[in-house]
Design a protein around this motif. Sequence first.
Motif, mmCIF file in Angstrom:
data_model
loop_
_atom_site.group_PDB
_atom_site.id
_atom_site.type_symbol
_atom_site.label_atom_id
_atom_site.label_comp_id
_atom_site.label_asym_id
_atom_site.label_seq_id
_atom_site.Cartn_x
_atom_site.Cartn_y
_atom_site.Cartn_z
ATOM 1 N N CYS A 163 0.882 -1.186 0.109
ATOM 2 C CA CYS A 163 -0.102 0.082 0.024
ATOM 3 C C CYS A 163 0.668 1.193 -0.040
ATOM 4 N N GLY A 164 2.167 1.056 0.073
ATOM 5 C CA GLY A 164 3.142 2.232 0.041
ATOM 6 C C GLY A 164 3.083 2.982 1.356
ATOM 7 N N VAL A 165 2.568 2.232 2.357
ATOM 8 C CA VAL A 165 3.051 2.721 3.633
ATOM 9 C C VAL A 165 4.136 2.361 4.516
ATOM 10 N N ARG A 166 4.870 3.132 5.268
ATOM 11 C CA ARG A 166 5.918 2.837 5.993
ATOM 12 C C ARG A 166 5.203 1.902 7.274
ATOM 13 N N ALA A 167 5.973 0.847 7.477
ATOM 14 C CA ALA A 167 5.762 0.072 8.853
ATOM 15 C C ALA A 167 6.763 0.205 9.611
ATOM 16 N N SER A 168 6.432 -0.148 10.895
ATOM 17 C CA SER A 168 7.472 -0.028 12.198
ATOM 18 C C SER A 168 7.055 -1.034 13.090
ATOM 19 N N ARG A 169 8.050 -1.666 13.786
ATOM 20 C CA ARG A 169 7.716 -2.608 14.795
ATOM 21 C C ARG A 169 8.058 -1.986 16.123
ATOM 22 N N ILE A 170 7.384 -2.275 17.238
ATOM 23 C CA ILE A 170 7.721 -1.625 18.574
ATOM 24 C C ILE A 170 9.010 -2.380 19.073
ATOM 25 N N ALA A 171 9.919 -1.839 19.729
ATOM 26 C CA ALA A 171 11.038 -2.079 20.305
ATOM 27 C C ALA A 171 10.796 -3.082 21.478
ATOM 28 N N HIS A 172 11.638 -4.216 21.083
ATOM 29 C CA HIS A 172 11.832 -5.160 22.093
ATOM 30 C C HIS A 172 12.946 -5.166 22.902
ATOM 31 N N GLY A 177 13.093 -0.454 34.255
ATOM 32 C CA GLY A 177 13.200 -0.840 35.725
ATOM 33 C C GLY A 177 13.583 -2.114 35.837
ATOM 34 N N GLY A 178 13.764 -3.029 34.748
ATOM 35 C CA GLY A 178 14.430 -4.304 34.804
ATOM 36 C C GLY A 178 15.971 -4.561 35.185
ATOM 37 N N GLU A 179 16.360 -5.581 35.742
ATOM 38 C CA GLU A 179 17.569 -5.745 36.161
ATOM 39 C C GLU A 179 18.256 -6.935 34.907
ATOM 40 N N LEU A 180 19.341 -6.461 34.485
ATOM 41 C CA LEU A 180 19.899 -7.320 33.396
ATOM 42 C C LEU A 180 19.935 -8.831 33.953
ATOM 43 N N GLU A 181 20.267 -9.092 34.964
ATOM 44 C CA GLU A 181 20.644 -10.224 35.456
ATOM 45 C C GLU A 181 19.348 -11.268 35.296
ATOM 46 N N TYR A 182 18.309 -10.665 35.519
ATOM 47 C CA TYR A 182 17.162 -11.441 35.514
ATOM 48 C C TYR A 182 16.226 -11.533 34.113
ATOM 49 N N VAL A 183 16.600 -10.844 33.043
ATOM 50 C CA VAL A 183 16.345 -10.801 31.818
ATOM 51 C C VAL A 183 16.321 -11.936 31.250
ATOM 52 N N ASP A 184 15.479 -12.707 30.420
ATOM 53 C CA ASP A 184 16.063 -13.892 29.861
ATOM 54 C C ASP A 184 16.693 -13.702 28.516
ATOM 55 N N GLY A 186 16.741 -14.450 25.340
ATOM 56 C CA GLY A 186 16.109 -13.637 23.970
ATOM 57 C C GLY A 186 15.885 -12.433 23.797
ATOM 58 N N THR A 187 15.306 -11.806 25.209
ATOM 59 C CA THR A 187 14.994 -10.451 25.462
ATOM 60 C C THR A 187 16.490 -9.729 25.127
ATOM 61 N N LEU A 188 17.427 -10.221 25.876
ATOM 62 C CA LEU A 188 18.573 -9.535 26.096
ATOM 63 C C LEU A 188 19.164 -9.568 24.484
ATOM 64 N N ALA A 189 19.269 -10.605 23.926
ATOM 65 C CA ALA A 189 19.811 -10.706 22.469
ATOM 66 C C ALA A 189 19.268 -9.491 21.645
ATOM 67 N N HIS A 190 17.748 -9.452 21.723
ATOM 68 C CA HIS A 190 17.046 -8.324 21.106
ATOM 69 C C HIS A 190 17.305 -7.091 21.599
ATOM 70 N N ALA A 191 17.501 -7.042 22.761
ATOM 71 C CA ALA A 191 17.976 -5.504 23.296
ATOM 72 C C ALA A 191 19.379 -5.282 22.781
#
Lengths: 199, 199
Positions: A163-172, A177-184, A186-191
């Motif tokens: 349709c010629g419309v720009r698409a974006s994906r919300i950030a993962h 407020g989360g602590e790195l130590e407890y983040v899984d 997959g999420t950390l790789a995304h971050a």
Amino acid sequence: MKLSPKLAFLIDALRALPGVGPKTAQRMAFHLLQEGRPGAQSLVSALGAALVCVKRCRRCRMLTEEELCSLCASAQRDATLLCVVESPADVVAVEQSGGYRGLYFVLMGHLSPLDGVGPEQLGARELEALLGEGSVKELILATNSTVEGEATAHFLSELAARCGVRASRIAHGVPVGGELEYVDGGTLAHALSGRQLLG
Amino acid sequence: MKLSPKLAFLIDALRALPGVGPKTAQRMAFHLLQEGRPGAQSLVSALGAALVCVKRCRRCRMLTEEELCSLCASAQRDATLLCVVESPADVVAVEQSGGYRGLYFVLMGHLSPLDGVGPEQLGARELEALLGEGSVKELILATNSTVEGEATAHFLSELAARCGVRASRIAHGVPVGGELEYVDGGTLAHALSGRQLLG
């Protein structure tokens, strides 16, 4: 023991509620028929009325009893942004975040061919018509970060491109407020892969 | 965000269910109006019918739509035993244990003067009339093991004494299958003081 038929029928009917098993249903039924009678009466009328009147918004497919939901009918919203979510609850969640002033499109599910849910069921045609109108400049894909949600987002990004419309994906990434130590992992790789340059 | 009035009203009404907060109520409402529509329809009719028809058994105050509940109407039950419980759910629990063949009397609560619940509200007069009939030989006090439940049991034991009926209290102790190490002190003290001689 054999409860009286109407009581057994009520307990059975309460199991239609999500997350309600036999024990909870029984507790609810006894409560509704004892101290909860006034509340039970208003539940009957509220649910009865909602079943008759509440349908989907003609434009965004959100649940509402009007032709257009309050968001689509509002002149205060930015019509150049369209945020695609899986369910009405997601609309409520994004609205409560307070960080979005555009409009929505509610899929009412995600692509799931095995369950018979294809583009048709998710309103792909209505979405395409909406994008065809030309007012939407960006389609924000806010489907869940699950396999089905990602597949749905991918499908919709291709639809937007057509349709010629720009698409974006919300950030993962790491929750605020989360602590790195407890983040899984997959999420950390995304971050990490989604990191942004500063300054 | 402002949901449409009938939707907001339904979410509010669902909070009449025990243990249902705003978030769960919202999830239930969205579910009932989307994929759960057939279930919602039967919930409306089941709850409506139950509210009209279900009342208390004339004899034991259990919830039923007949004059007498199925237990009181049964000729198979031992009418010399009367088990007093706080709620209909307790009747179901005792019945499911399979270890009791007598009749019941449902208080629908426990003594709680601050909430305006006295002997009158618990059907003390009806219970006295029942004991006066002479067929009951033992009144089994199966109220909860809480402060209020114990007070209620004490009150009822005096009532039984006045009627010349023997009263007994269900045993409190270590749950079957429970490990001593994880049982709380109060229960353990009860289990010790209530010990029974073997052989």
